[in-house]
Design a protein around this motif. Structure first.
Motif, mmCIF file in Angstrom:
data_model
loop_
_atom_site.group_PDB
_atom_site.id
_atom_site.type_symbol
_atom_site.label_atom_id
_atom_site.label_comp_id
_atom_site.label_asym_id
_atom_site.label_seq_id
_atom_site.Cartn_x
_atom_site.Cartn_y
_atom_site.Cartn_z
ATOM 1 N N GLN A 116 0.822 -1.208 0.000
ATOM 2 C CA GLN A 116 0.000 0.000 0.000
ATOM 3 C C GLN A 116 0.859 1.263 0.000
ATOM 4 N N TRP A 117 1.938 1.197 0.731
ATOM 5 C CA TRP A 117 2.813 2.362 0.814
ATOM 6 C C TRP A 117 3.408 2.692 -0.552
ATOM 7 N N TRP A 118 3.833 1.663 -1.252
ATOM 8 C CA TRP A 118 4.428 1.924 -2.562
ATOM 9 C C TRP A 118 3.389 2.444 -3.550
ATOM 10 N N THR A 164 4.660 10.501 -6.592
ATOM 11 C CA THR A 164 5.822 10.828 -7.416
ATOM 12 C C THR A 164 5.498 10.873 -8.903
ATOM 13 N N ALA A 165 4.407 10.219 -9.288
ATOM 14 C CA ALA A 165 4.081 10.132 -10.715
ATOM 15 C C ALA A 165 4.020 11.495 -11.417
ATOM 16 N N PRO A 166 3.424 12.505 -10.792
ATOM 17 C CA PRO A 166 3.329 13.803 -11.473
ATOM 18 C C PRO A 166 4.683 14.383 -11.870
ATOM 19 N N HIS A 167 5.751 13.898 -11.240
ATOM 20 C CA HIS A 167 7.070 14.439 -11.540
ATOM 21 C C HIS A 167 7.919 13.458 -12.337
ATOM 22 N N SER A 168 7.240 12.541 -12.960
ATOM 23 C CA SER A 168 7.949 11.561 -13.766
ATOM 24 C C SER A 168 8.871 12.276 -14.749
ATOM 25 N N GLY A 169 10.084 11.771 -14.825
ATOM 26 C CA GLY A 169 11.060 12.402 -15.701
ATOM 27 C C GLY A 169 11.953 13.393 -14.984
ATOM 28 N N ASP A 170 11.551 13.774 -13.775
ATOM 29 C CA ASP A 170 12.392 14.688 -12.989
ATOM 30 C C ASP A 170 12.689 14.025 -11.647
ATOM 31 N N PRO A 171 13.686 13.145 -11.646
ATOM 32 C CA PRO A 171 13.923 12.296 -10.465
ATOM 33 C C PRO A 171 14.193 13.095 -9.196
ATOM 34 N N ALA A 172 14.876 14.213 -9.313
ATOM 35 C CA ALA A 172 15.158 14.996 -8.103
ATOM 36 C C ALA A 172 13.846 15.480 -7.491
ATOM 37 N N ARG A 173 12.953 15.909 -8.351
ATOM 38 C CA ARG A 173 11.676 16.375 -7.833
ATOM 39 C C ARG A 173 10.836 15.201 -7.310
ATOM 40 N N LEU A 197 13.180 -5.514 4.594
ATOM 41 C CA LEU A 197 12.929 -5.489 3.156
ATOM 42 C C LEU A 197 12.348 -4.159 2.707
ATOM 43 N N HIS A 198 11.375 -3.680 3.459
ATOM 44 C CA HIS A 198 10.761 -2.411 3.096
ATOM 45 C C HIS A 198 11.803 -1.290 3.091
ATOM 46 N N LEU A 199 12.585 -1.236 4.146
ATOM 47 C CA LEU A 199 13.539 -0.136 4.275
ATOM 48 C C LEU A 199 14.647 -0.249 3.236
ATOM 49 N N LYS A 200 15.049 -1.471 2.938
ATOM 50 C CA LYS A 200 16.043 -1.638 1.875
ATOM 51 C C LYS A 200 15.459 -1.217 0.536
ATOM 52 N N GLY A 201 14.191 -1.554 0.333
ATOM 53 C CA GLY A 201 13.542 -1.155 -0.916
ATOM 54 C C GLY A 201 13.487 0.356 -1.052
ATOM 55 N N LEU A 202 13.176 0.998 0.032
ATOM 56 C CA LEU A 202 13.139 2.465 0.022
ATOM 57 C C LEU A 202 14.508 3.046 -0.295
ATOM 58 N N ARG A 203 15.518 2.491 0.368
ATOM 59 C CA ARG A 203 16.875 2.984 0.129
ATOM 60 C C ARG A 203 17.269 2.770 -1.345
#
Lengths: 199, 199
Positions: B66-68, B75-84, B127-133
């Motif tokens: 659910q978190w992902w 994050t989708a609205p900023h697709s293409g701008d990874p920093a954002r 696993l979750h935290l590694k995935g986030l990292r």
DNA sequence: GTCTATAGTGCGATAGAC
DNA sequence: GTCTATCGCACTATAGAC
């Protein structure tokens, strides 16, 4: 005549508790384990600490006192240079996390085990963390920070992240970046701090 | 005329568990409480989840999914701008911590409740935290970070600190500085990121 | 419902200091 | 031997896992 009260009983109980609580967490450890580890009898344990909650609180209080003693030792050499004192404390955190028997921050851990703000253990934990934040704020102010509260909150971010991630993800990554980040933040807030020299 | 298995039982159990485990911590909640909260029978609960450990793991796995999903939305609205995208995720963290029913990060919290690396709950948390990292590292790399691992570790510092301190010290201080710190770090690592515009 | 574990109580036995 | 600190164990009550 009478038998002499054995000295150091309280200390022995606290040391055993510190080891068990620290390694396994508080809720995971039963009073029987504390008894087994100390060799002390149940009656004596409960005479020293009226309840498990009280033992938890005493353990955290004691740890807080010891921690501040160590912090004092570590920062004393830089007395008069508050920015460097802050960095010395950050190095101390980094070293703690790298200890082979690091099992996370007992204050954050205990807080996450006891959510009730009225719980004695949680209260001690909160007190410790507030004390740390206050120290950072005061040092920051002395170091010329324009917004010492913001600096303290930011350094608490780094410290909390170092301790939390160090326990879960392993120590290498978090410990590697904590010092550099603290320095970056410190320089950001205190224009004249850490002048010239590297860490 | 056998009764049809009620659909959504598993979901109901997971939702009740999420609420109870999240608010009070895992060890503080007994299976009986889960049963009372769902209205489900003991036998059915244990048919769905063979043990408490399995329920814990399933809860964390579900929460991770659910978190992902939410992270994706944010994050989708900023697709293409990874920093954002990274900054959008940081804003998402900030907002989570500010929720009135925020009770700390369930992954850090569960890790601190179960120290044994073999515990299913701890494994899910790790696993979750590694995935986030990993996500942070990959986004950082796309954003042109010179050392994406260092960036990810540093952002994990900020995130971990935000979540840990938010729970204990109250949310205001940590939440106030998290975004600015993340931005500072991001600009530090990605020379051309977040060009021009403010957050 | 069953079995185990845990917090906490109380008491008789024992270990020491005099 | 006396007196007391302390241990060790039996016990209750509650809660937990299953």
């Amino acid at each position: 005549m009478a038998r002499t009260p054995a000295p150091g009983t309280r200390r022995r109980i606290l040391e055993a508790s510190a080891k068990l609580f620290g390694e396994q967490g508080v809720r995971a450890v039963g009073m029987q384990q504390v008894i087994d580890a100390t060799g002390v009898g149940k009656s004596l344990l409960y005479r020293e600490f009226a309840s498990k909650d009280e033992l938890i609180a005493a353990w955290l209080r004691e740890s807080d006192a010891q921690w501040w003693e160590q912090a004092e030792e570590v920062t004393a050499p830089h007395s008069g240079d508050p920015a460097r004192q802050i960095m010395a404390l950050m190095e101390f955190f980094q070293a703690s996390v790298r200890e082979p028997d690091f099992h996370g921050c007992i204050y954050y851990n205990t807080s996450s085990e006891f959510r009730d703000p009225a719980h004695p253990g949680r209260q001690e934990a909160t007190l410790h963390l507030k004390g740390l934040r206050n120290w950072l704020r005061d040092m920051g102010a002395q170091a010329g920070a324009e917004d010492p509260d913001a600096l303290a909150d930011t350094l608490m971010l780094v410290i909390g992240g170092l301790l939390a991630n160090g326990e879960v993800l392993g120590v290498d990554g978090p410990a590697r970046m904590a010092l550099a980040t603290a320095e970056l933040v410190l320089r950001q807030h205190c224009p004249n701090a850490l002048a010239g020299a590297a860490l």
